[in-house]
Design an enzyme around this catalytic site. Structure first.
Site, mmCIF file in Angstrom:
data_model
loop_
_atom_site.group_PDB
_atom_site.id
_atom_site.type_symbol
_atom_site.label_atom_id
_atom_site.label_comp_id
_atom_site.label_asym_id
_atom_site.label_seq_id
_atom_site.Cartn_x
_atom_site.Cartn_y
_atom_site.Cartn_z
ATOM 1 N N GLY A 1 0.813 -1.219 0.000
ATOM 2 C CA GLY A 1 0.000 0.000 0.000
ATOM 3 C C GLY A 1 0.840 1.259 0.000
ATOM 4 C CE LYS B 1 -11.255 10.252 7.422
ATOM 5 N NZ LYS B 1 -9.943 10.930 7.323
ATOM 6 N N GLY C 1 -1.459 12.151 -1.635
ATOM 7 C CA GLY C 1 -0.955 11.270 -2.676
ATOM 8 C C GLY C 1 -1.179 9.799 -2.433
ATOM 9 C CB SER D 1 -4.516 4.554 14.561
ATOM 10 O OG SER D 1 -5.896 4.723 14.863
ATOM 11 C CB VAL E 1 -1.424 10.012 3.683
ATOM 12 C CG1 VAL E 1 -0.027 9.906 3.080
ATOM 13 C CG2 VAL E 1 -1.405 9.603 5.151
#
Length: 605
Positions: free
Chosen positions: A285, A404, A444, A401, A442
């Site tokens: 990811g 949110k 991009g 984490s 984050v």
């Protein structure tokens, strides 16, 4: 022209100049010896020979004269002066006297003709060969060393589409002067006036030392002109020839965060990573792959790339192998963190010292519609990975984490908060240090707002923003990954680390800046407000009111209050029965549990 042909041409021209200079000087000085005298012939031969020897010594025939500057002029001065000096020494030995007047005129003619010829070529190319033509009219912001270098390279390189016409600089001592042949027209307050007056189409910001806040202010001013804005590469890379001016990059949104990127303590990271076995879940990811890249810098003995998608794991594996070669043992594991048995098997097999848990579902609207998947991946997957780490004797477990998770209104945020609860509870009864890392959006990353905006702009708009007042905290992928690594170094057990990301950014401002940075007017693309999606909040929080603590334990590091109640029984009930429940029931139970006032130590980085 080839090097050999160019060498022969320059040597031939210089030879004619040398002989011409000494004979004309003799005539002008009305010397007592004839043009055919032995002394004059020996002087000419000596000057001729010495000139070519010193020309070779100072590489006059290897210099590219269209880039000639003071250094090239100094080389000519040395070659001409030393040649004349040796010639005068030969005259003294041969004739018993030095013909000072002849040699002074010879030196002057030599300098004027040799130097003038070369610098005239540069002036000719600058004025006629490299005139602006169809190149883009460019304004350079910053008249310092970097700006001057960029201006010269742009003017001398016909293959670059930009052509500079003027400088802007806040240093008032430079105003009304010319640098590299270009006028300095004023400070940043003159940018819009200059763009209109000179019909500027492109602006280059050439101030490598700019702080992010100053850069933001200048870009905002430039964006009001409608000109395309670009930034030069690092000045050191330009000087060392690693990059050229035609590799200038567009201004990126991360340049406009209004703060400098957070740099953390790499030495403490090195101590626990170098020579260790490290496992990263979700290694394919956006965050997981960047964690792997940054881990590679610290030379772990073994790096285990674990992920569910084979293509993304293959991609990061190939990238890392091209960088580290055989210096780090890279191991790939295709596994689903929901597969409890396999997670335990992998942990027993590799016995990592450190685990970075980046695998998770993160899309708020998707998790609202599929809450059971949020439970399976974010809660059960985290529980499997954490308990497998505990059983295998892992020293440090770092979970990714989100902001949110603070007072969550979404299933995704609630699932991440419950995952925090699980590792906090496990930390209380395990020798493994379990910590979590909270950060905001984050820039991009896959599925983030920036790629979506860029795609909408590419298609001609409009850019969709959910609400005009919506704000978010933002950080870059490298910042997020560094924070994760730093958390492992600071971990004592049970903490939740939070990056101080400065002031939150309005999403509508982000969209506006991105439209302008892409070279469009706001009217061309447009912004459309689509309404808030299920689970979204107008603003995110990094800490809730029970987690705030003023005690500073380290620069930019704060420790929160330490109270923890036991909700594991309720978590266990949800995990046992969620498959039988309606989705609305799952949403309700998750949000009720996640919003309990449950706090643990928090450290703000």
């Amino acid at each position: 022209m080839s090097y050999s042909k160019r060498l022969i041409l320059l040597m031939g021209i210089d030879s004619v100049i040398v002989i011409f200079a000494i004979y004309v000087s003799n005539y002008v000085a009305s010397s007592s010896f004839s043009p055919f005298s032995y002394t004059l012939a020996v002087s000419a031969a000596t000057l001729f020979t010495c000139h070519h020897l010193f020309a070779y010594r100072y590489k006059l025939y290897k210099k590219v004269w269209r880039y000639a500057s003071v250094m090239e002029l100094l080389s000519i001065f040395k070659a001409v002066t030393f040649s004349a000096a040796i010639t005068m020494l030969v005259q003294g030995l041969l004739a018993g006297q030095i013909y000072w007047k002849i040699m002074l005129i010879t030196w002057m003619m030599h300098m004027i003709l040799i130097g003038g010829l070369r610098f005239s070529w540069r002036m000719y190319r600058d004025k006629f060969v490299h005139r602006i033509g169809n190149r883009k009219r460019t304004l350079i912001v910053g008249a310092g060393s970097a700006g001057t270098l960029v201006a010269r390279q742009l003017m001398q390189n016909p293959d670059v589409e930009l052509y500079p016409l003027a400088f802007i600089d806040d240093d008032e001592t430079k105003h009304r002067f010319e640098i590299a042949g270009l006028p300095v027209l004023g400070g940043r307050d003159k940018i819009r006036e200059t763009v209109d007056k000179l019909s500027i189409t492109n602006i280059v910001i050439a101030i490598p030392s700019l702080k992010k806040r100053e850069l933001n202010e200048i870009v905002q001013e430039c964006s009001r002109t409608g000109a395309k804005v670009q930034i030069i590469p690092m000045f050191e890379d330009l000087v060392e020839g690693k990059v050229s001016v035609n590799e200038m990059r567009d201004v990126q949104v991360e340049d406009l965060l209004g703060r400098d990127p957070v740099e953390l303590d790499t030495e403490s990271i090195r101590k626990y990573i170098t020579g260790s076995t490290v496992l990263v879940t979700g290694a394919g990811g956006s965050i997981g792959s960047e964690i792997c890249r940054q881990l590679a810098v610290f030379s772990p003995r073994k790096l285990i790339l674990l992920g569910h998608g084979e293509n993304s794991i293959y991609t990061i594996e190939m990238e890392l192998r091209s960088i580290v070669g055989d210096s780090i043992e890279l191991i790939t594991e295709i596994a689903d963190i929901q597969d409890r048995a396999k997670m335990f098997r992998i942990m027993r097999m590799h016995k990592p010292r450190v685990v970075f848990h980046a695998a998770a579902h993160k899309h708020v609207p998707l998790m609202e519609r599929n809450p059971e998947e949020s439970i399976k991946n974010n809660i059960i997957g985290t529980k499997n990975t954490a308990e497998a780490s505990h059983e295998a004797g892992v020293e440090t477990f770092v979970m990714i984490s989100t902001d949110k998770a603070v007072n969550p209104t979404s299933v995704m945020g609630a699932s991440k908060r419950i995952a925090e609860m699980i590792i906090q509870e496990l930390d209380g009864r395990s020798r493994t240090r379990f910590v979590a890392v909270r950060f905001g959006n984050v820039l991009g990353s896959r599925g983030s707002v920036i790629p979506l905006f860029k795609e909408q702009i590419r298609k001609g708009g409009p850019v969709t923003v959910t609400h005009p007042d919506m704000v978010r905290y933002f950080m870059t992928i490298p910042e997020a990954s560094r924070l994760v690594l730093q958390a492992g170094a600071l971990a004592r057990g049970g903490e939740i680390f939070v990056l101080d990301m400065g002031k939150p950014v309005k999403i509508v401002d982000l969209a506006t800046n991105l439209i302008k940075l892409s070279g469009y007017d706001l009217d061309e693309i447009g912004i459309q407000f689509s309404g808030m999606r299920p689970g979204e909040k107008l603003f995110e929080e990094l800490l809730n009111e029970n987690e705030v603590h003023e005690e500073q334990v380290h620069p930019k590091i704060y420790i929160g209050k330490a109270t923890l109640s036991d909700e594991m029984a309720e978590i266990t009930e949800i995990l046992q029965h969620y498959e039988k429940w309606d989705r609305l029931v799952i949403q309700d139970r998750l949000l009720q549990l996640a919003n309990r006032k449950q706090t643990k130590k928090l450290i703000v980085v």
